[in-house]
Design a protein around this motif. Structure first.
Motif, PDB file in Angstrom:
ATOM      1  N   THR A  23      -3.484  10.011   3.895  1.00 50.11           N
ATOM      2  CA  THR A  23      -1.850  10.096   3.350  1.00 50.11           C
ATOM      3  C   THR A  23      -1.791  11.463   2.463  1.00 50.11           C
ATOM      4  OG1 THR A  23      -2.894   8.573   1.811  1.00 50.11           O
ATOM      5  CG2 THR A  23      -1.250   7.932   3.034  1.00 50.11           C
ATOM      6  N   ARG A 121       9.370   1.555  -0.894  1.00 46.74           N
ATOM      7  CA  ARG A 121       8.170   0.957  -1.050  1.00 46.74           C
ATOM      8  C   ARG A 121       6.865   1.150   0.028  1.00 46.74           C
ATOM      9  NH1 ARG A 121       4.959  -1.661  -4.163  1.00 46.74           N
ATOM     10  NH2 ARG A 121       3.977  -3.739  -3.273  1.00 46.74           N
ATOM     11  N   PHE A 122       7.233   1.062   1.266  1.00 47.82           N
ATOM     12  CA  PHE A 122       6.379   1.229   2.255  1.00 47.82           C
ATOM     13  C   PHE A 122       5.994   2.787   2.555  1.00 47.82           C
ATOM     14  CE2 PHE A 122       4.083   0.384   5.839  1.00 47.82           C
ATOM     15  CZ  PHE A 122       4.498   1.190   6.779  1.00 47.82           C
ATOM     16  N   GLY A 124       6.713   5.367   0.338  1.00 46.17           N
ATOM     17  CA  GLY A 124       6.620   6.054  -0.939  1.00 46.17           C
ATOM     18  C   GLY A 124       5.694   5.463  -1.953  1.00 46.17           C
TER      19      GLY A 124
ATOM     20  N   GLU B  56       2.754  -2.726   2.151  1.00 46.09           N
ATOM     21  CA  GLU B  56       1.429  -2.280   1.641  1.00 46.09           C
ATOM     22  C   GLU B  56       1.989  -0.782   1.664  1.00 46.09           C
ATOM     23  OE1 GLU B  56      -1.479  -5.505   1.530  1.00 46.09           O
ATOM     24  OE2 GLU B  56      -1.321  -3.290   0.831  1.00 46.09           O
ATOM     25  N   PRO B  57       2.077  -0.383   0.362  1.00 45.62           N
ATOM     26  CA  PRO B  57       2.385   1.141   0.588  1.00 45.62           C
ATOM     27  C   PRO B  57       1.364   1.992   1.165  1.00 45.62           C
ATOM     28  CG  PRO B  57       2.485   0.321  -1.723  1.00 45.62           C
ATOM     29  CD  PRO B  57       1.804  -0.790  -0.808  1.00 45.62           C
ATOM     30  N   LEU B  58       1.886   2.892   1.898  1.00 51.81           N
ATOM     31  CA  LEU B  58       1.144   4.034   2.664  1.00 51.81           C
ATOM     32  C   LEU B  58       0.333   4.867   1.733  1.00 51.81           C
ATOM     33  CD1 LEU B  58       2.938   4.698   5.946  1.00 51.81           C
ATOM     34  CD2 LEU B  58       1.089   3.049   5.396  1.00 51.81           C
ATOM     35  N   GLY B  59       0.958   4.882   0.450  1.00 49.28           N
ATOM     36  CA  GLY B  59       0.207   5.943  -0.700  1.00 49.28           C
ATOM     37  C   GLY B  59       1.141   6.247  -1.291  1.00 49.28           C
ATOM     38  N   ARG B  60       0.625   6.926  -2.354  1.00 48.70           N
ATOM     39  CA  ARG B  60       1.708   7.322  -3.648  1.00 48.70           C
ATOM     40  C   ARG B  60       2.334   8.701  -3.499  1.00 48.70           C
ATOM     41  NH1 ARG B  60       3.571   3.845  -7.007  1.00 48.70           N
ATOM     42  NH2 ARG B  60       3.615   5.761  -8.313  1.00 48.70           N
TER      43      ARG B  60
END
Lengths: 165, 864
Positions: A23, A121-122, A124, B56-60
């Motif tokens: 990411t 949510r997903f 960000g 499930e967030p992929l990332g911040r």
């Protein structure tokens, strides 16, 4: 910072063949995309948190969907940003990513807020508290929006029930 | 399934979600009439799971891209940093007092939540001390609903961080909404919160910042975060409200927080949980203006605030239930703390009454209680048949029914009130006592405890109005001041308590004698042991006149006297008193705690007398009792294990010593904060046991760790002296003699600071120095020290004591080396002549003495 990001982005390009997506690398790509976006500016970011978050997460979504379209064979594995993290990487197939993008586009026509919340949510990683802050709606509304939208997406995208493209 | 159909269905789901059965049916009938495919789609969506990859967030991304949009301050330097034993990861959230991060323990890889607290105005070290203290108290209550703090320390920049278990869950109100809970389910959820808050209150910790976001709820129950954090992080110039969430803050929050402050927050929380919104519009920008708003429009009618389309669980709620809910919330959020529920327990009990359709105490002061047939309704209304009877009776004669119910309720109230006062008294004492359980460590803790104590006394002066209660509280406070070492204050409190009890019950009463006993203990602790013994005997005489010689208070006075005698070194006199107490208390079923104390004391006596095996068996009996009373992992169990391990060392049994010391360290380090004095003592004990077994590789670093920790403490301690001596023993056994000598000399210095008059510690230090000089070949110095050790041991323990015998053997050895064979032989003969015990320690000394006799004889023969 921009130089650093560019370097990272080029790294991502070299890793094209690998199914492993960090990411951190995606972020660089998103940043570059944002810089090219006509309405993006640091001023926007400061003026409206909602708009900024929306732009960033939408960019993230596009980057990922594009990547999925280009590489139909592999599956995506998302490595959490901080390396010490013990959480298992999230695995998604390109089909899942493309389907999710289509479903969110459809959902946004009727229920733009719900679609945007899932996107934020997903893609960000916003927490419930941040969503509540960003949207200025109550925590309960955020929870309800997310819960129902997830039910909707699960019903729509569960195996054997893929929507027609 | 078609996307458009699903979207249409989603629209219907949005509308019907959370509605009760019949209403939902109406919506479905309207919208899906003649459309079975649409109905199927709706049901598909409703049945679909909420759990999803997409949650499930992929990332911040946001954090990574521009971490400081609002703060405009550059990336967070903590992310990726190594702090203490942790590597800090991505932020999980942010609150008024600081950020929360995910973090990984470098050694064992576990993931924890890592919270940073910042405040510019107060000193980091003070706050660490205070938070540690509270974390420690919370750790003792082992409540599943309270998130435990693992590790707490200062950051280099003056902030403070702590780590706790990573909890997943939604904020309380959101969870109820997401689960579409019914009213009863919400109340049940609320009861779980009350239970956790009460558990913390029971150990003396006030949350001070209860709000939905501090209470995470999940399928497994609720978890409360951030106990006691807010006060220590309040900004004194702006009042605690600087960080307190205004809507949940009680009016007195600016000045003084008590358990009733949490009751207030719970009141607001209950209203919010029921209404799904705050019971007032939160438009105020500052706590002060909100306060003004609340004062103007206090205690809203909850019913008028309910929006029934958004809160389907409130539909069809009867007028009575509304009144009850309102009464509970209002009682909890009274502006005057004295009018609120006295404890969370009471509020919870009312909520429970409500759930069970019983009368709610909060309504008692309101007109509803008498103007409606409320009590009858509630007392009997839960049974349909009884409700029918009420109706029938009402037809026959309303007046008689009312008077009957009135009498019924009145009798209940009186009985309840009596029970209530007694309970309240006990509760007050329990709470206050538990506040100070920890006051045995460093001076910092003492100071903190003292300030807490002052606060508690201030509160008690307000609470306890009748002299009887006051006497009890003064007694409790007196012993607490004794624990923290403020003897003058303790003395004056005991005197006040005694005066009160004498005035109420008379000078010859058991109540007065009880205080005299406390005075005896105190006098003894202060060093005036003869007077202590005299006071204990006086109390005993008083008690004996009124009570049987086998009554528990009489036995307690015996134990008190014995404890003074132990301090005096009169173990022989203490022993029969304790043995009698143990024998009697064994047959009193409710006296297990007293029995445990007497057994421990007796175990110590046997230890002093050199009867280590007997001491171990007594400590084990006492430990078995405490295991039942206090739980298998209570810190007291750790203390017992330390004593046992120590006795095993005296018996030269490294295996058992190590086993027990390890268990003690495990218990203590898990129930106390790191670097707690007792944890360091356990490290010392383990190190010494390992060294005895020759495992120096593991022992040395442990010794150093314990000594480093002890050196950080503001004052020297017995533990430090013992650690230095035992490390000296270990170094001597390894042949590192100059280092060993250095440790013993350091120990002697610590001992001299601790005890102005020479005692057993002095003797042990001299013994160590003598033994080291002996090994170094410096017999002259060795002889001087050995003679000093022997003089002290003989004076303290007598000639028959195993310690004296050990010193005699050492001195004999030193004398033999110098060719003073005659004196050596005399010493050995005396040593053998006095040997009475047949325990392992004595046996070992005897065999050593015999060996030396042999050597002496040989030397004699060669010289002639």
């Amino acid at each position: 910072m921009c130089e650093q990001l560019r370097a990272k982005a080029s790294l991502l390009c070299r890793r094209e063949a690998s199914p492993l997506v960090s990411t951190g690398d995606l972020v660089s790509d998103v940043y570059l995309r944002l810089r090219r976006h006509p309405t993006y500016s640091v001023e926007v970011a400061r003026r409206s948190r909602l708009e900024f978050v929306w732009l960033v997460t939408a960019a993230m979504r596009h980057v990922l969907t594009d990547a999925a379209r280009k590489r139909h064979a592999a599956s995506f594995q998302f490595v959490p940003l901080d390396e010490g993290d013990q959480a298992a990487p999230i695995r998604l197939t390109p089909e899942q990513l493309i389907d999710l993008d289509a479903a969110l586009t459809a959902l946004a026509l009727e229920h733009p807020r719900q679609a945007a919340m899932i996107t934020m949510r997903f893609y960000g990683g916003l927490s419930l508290g941040e969503l509540h802050e960003t949207w200025g709606v109550s925590d309960a509304t955020v929870s309800r929006d997310l819960a129902l939208s997830l039910k909707f997406l699960n019903a729509l995208l569960s195996p054997g029930k893929r929507p027609p493209e | 399934m078609k996307q458009s159909l699903m979207l249409e269905a989603f629209d219907i789901v949005q509308e019907s979600w959370g509605l009760a059965g019949p209403e939902r049916q109406v919506v479905l009938d309207n919208r899906c009439a003649g459309r079975p495919d649409l109905l199927e789609a709706v049901e598909n969506i409703e049945a679909a799971p909420v759990d999803s990859n997409f949650d499930e967030p992929l990332g911040r991304v946001i954090e990574q891209l521009l971490p400081d949009i609002s703060r405009a301050a550059g990336p967070d330097p903590l992310v990726g940093a190594i702090v203490g034993p942790y590597r800090v990861g991505q932020p999980l959230g942010e609150g008024g007092m600081g950020r929360v991060y995910r973090a990984v323990h470098l050694a064992h890889g576990g993931t924890v939540a890592f919270k940073v607290l910042r405040s510019r105005l107060t000193n980091g070290r003070d706050r660490v001390a205070r938070l540690r203290y509270e974390a420690n108290l919370l750790a003792r209550c082992h409540h599943a609903g309270i998130v435990q703090i693992h590790h707490l320390d200062a950051l280099p920049d003056g902030g403070v961080y702590f780590t706790m278990e990573l909890v997943t869950g939604l904020p309380l109100v959101d969870f109820a909404a997401a689960e579409s809970m019914t009213l009863n389910a919400r109340l049940q959820l609320f009861l779980q919160v009350c239970d956790a808050v009460q558990a913390a209150h029971d150990v003396g910790v006030i949350h001070r910042d209860l709000k939905p976001s501090n209470i995470l709820a999940g399928r497994d129950g609720v978890k409360l975060l951030d106990f006691g954090i807010s006060e220590s992080f309040g900004d004194p110039e702006r009042g605690h409200c600087a960080y307190m969430s205004a809507p949940y803050a009680a009016p007195e929050h600016l000045s003084e927080t008590t358990t009733r402050t949490d009751v207030y927050s719970l009141g607001v929380l209950l209203a919010e949980l029921v209404l799904n919104r705050l019971p007032f519009s939160n438009t105020a920008s500052t706590p002060a203006s909100l306060r003004q708003q609340l004062l103007e429009a206090h205690q809203p009618k909850l019913r008028t605030l309910a929006n029934e389309t958004e809160t389907p669980w409130l539909r069809n709620l009867g007028r009575l239930r509304w009144s009850e809910l309102e009464a509970i919330c209002n009682r909890a959020t009274e502006l005057d703390p004295a009018l609120r529920y006295g404890a969370v327990r009471e509020m919870a009990s009312d909520v429970r009454q409500l759930l069970e359709n019983r009368p709610v105490a909060a309504l008692r002061e309101t007109p509803v209680w008498w103007t409606t047939p409320y009590i009858g309704w509630r007392l009997l209304g839960r049974h349909a048949l009884a409700a029918g009877m009420v109706a029938a009776l009402a037809l026959l004669g309303a007046a008689s029914l009312t008077s009957y119910l009135y009498a019924l309720q009145a009798s209940r109230t009186i009985a309840q009130k009596q029970k209530h006062t007694e309970e309240q008294r006990l509760r007050q004492q329990d709470l206050l006592q538990s506040l100070f359980l920890n006051g045995d460590g460093s001076v910092n803790e003492h100071l903190m405890t003292k300030s807490l104590l002052e606060r508690a006394i201030h509160q008690a002066q307000v609470i306890a109005i009748d002299p009887e209660q006051k006497a009890g509280l003064y007694k409790t406070f007196g012993s607490d001041f004794e624990i923290v070492g403020d003897y003058a204050r303790a003395e004056s409190l005991f005197a006040e308590s005694l005066a009160l009890n004498t005035a109420i019950y008379g000078a010859e009463s058991p109540e007065a004698a009880d205080i005299v006993l406390q005075q005896a203990n105190l006098t003894c602790t202060e060093g005036n042991r003869q007077v202590g013994v005299a006071l204990a005997r006086q109390a005993r005489a008083t008690l004996e006149r009124r009570l049987a010689p086998t009554a528990l208070p009489v036995l307690e006075s015996d134990v008190a006297e014995a404890e003074c005698l132990i301090e005096l070194g009169n173990y022989d006199q203490a022993k029969p008193l304790l043995e009698n107490a143990v024998a009697r208390e064994t047959s009193i079923p409710d006296a297990t705690a007293d029995l445990s104390t007497a057994l421990t004391d007796l175990g110590n006596v046997e230890d002093y007398l050199g009867h280590y095996e007997r001491s171990i068996s007594l400590q084990e009996q006492s430990m078995a009792i405490d295991r039942v009373n206090e739980g298998p992992r209570h810190p007291d169990i750790g203390e017992h294990l330390l004593s046992i391990s120590n006795a095993y060392i005296q018996l030269h049994d490294p295996v058992e010593a190590t086993r027990t010391a390890r268990e003690a360290l495990d218990i203590l380090s898990h129930s106390l904060v790191p670097n707690h004095h007792d944890v360091l003592a356990a490290e010392r004990q383990l190190a010494s046991s390992l060294a005895l077994g020759g495992n120096f590789k593991e022992a040395d670093p442990l010794f150093q760790q314990a000594l480093n920790g002890l050196a950080q403490e503001p004052t020297v301690s017995q533990t430090q002296a013992t650690a230095l001596m035992q490390y000296g023993d270990s170094l001597r056994d390894q042949g590192r003699l100059p280092e060993a000598l250095e440790k013993y000399q350091a120990a002697l210095k610590v001992v001299a600071t601790l005890f102005p008059t020479p005692n057993a510690f002095w003797a042990s230090s001299h013994f160590g120095i003598a033994a080291t000089f002996y090994k170094m070949g410096n017999q002259k110095e060795a002889e001087t020290s050995a003679r000093e050790a022997l003089r002290l041991n003989t004076q303290l323990f007598g000639e028959a004591h195993v310690r004296t015998m050990q010193t005699q053997v050492l001195l004999a050895r030193i004398l033999l080396r110098q060719g003073k064979t005659t004196e050596a032989k005399d010493l050995l003969a005396r040593c053998k002549g006095h040997a009475t015990g047949n325990d392992a320690a004595t046996q070992q000394v005897i065999s050593e003495a015999n060996g030396l006799m042999q050597t002496a004889r040989l030397l004699r023969e060669t010289s002639t």
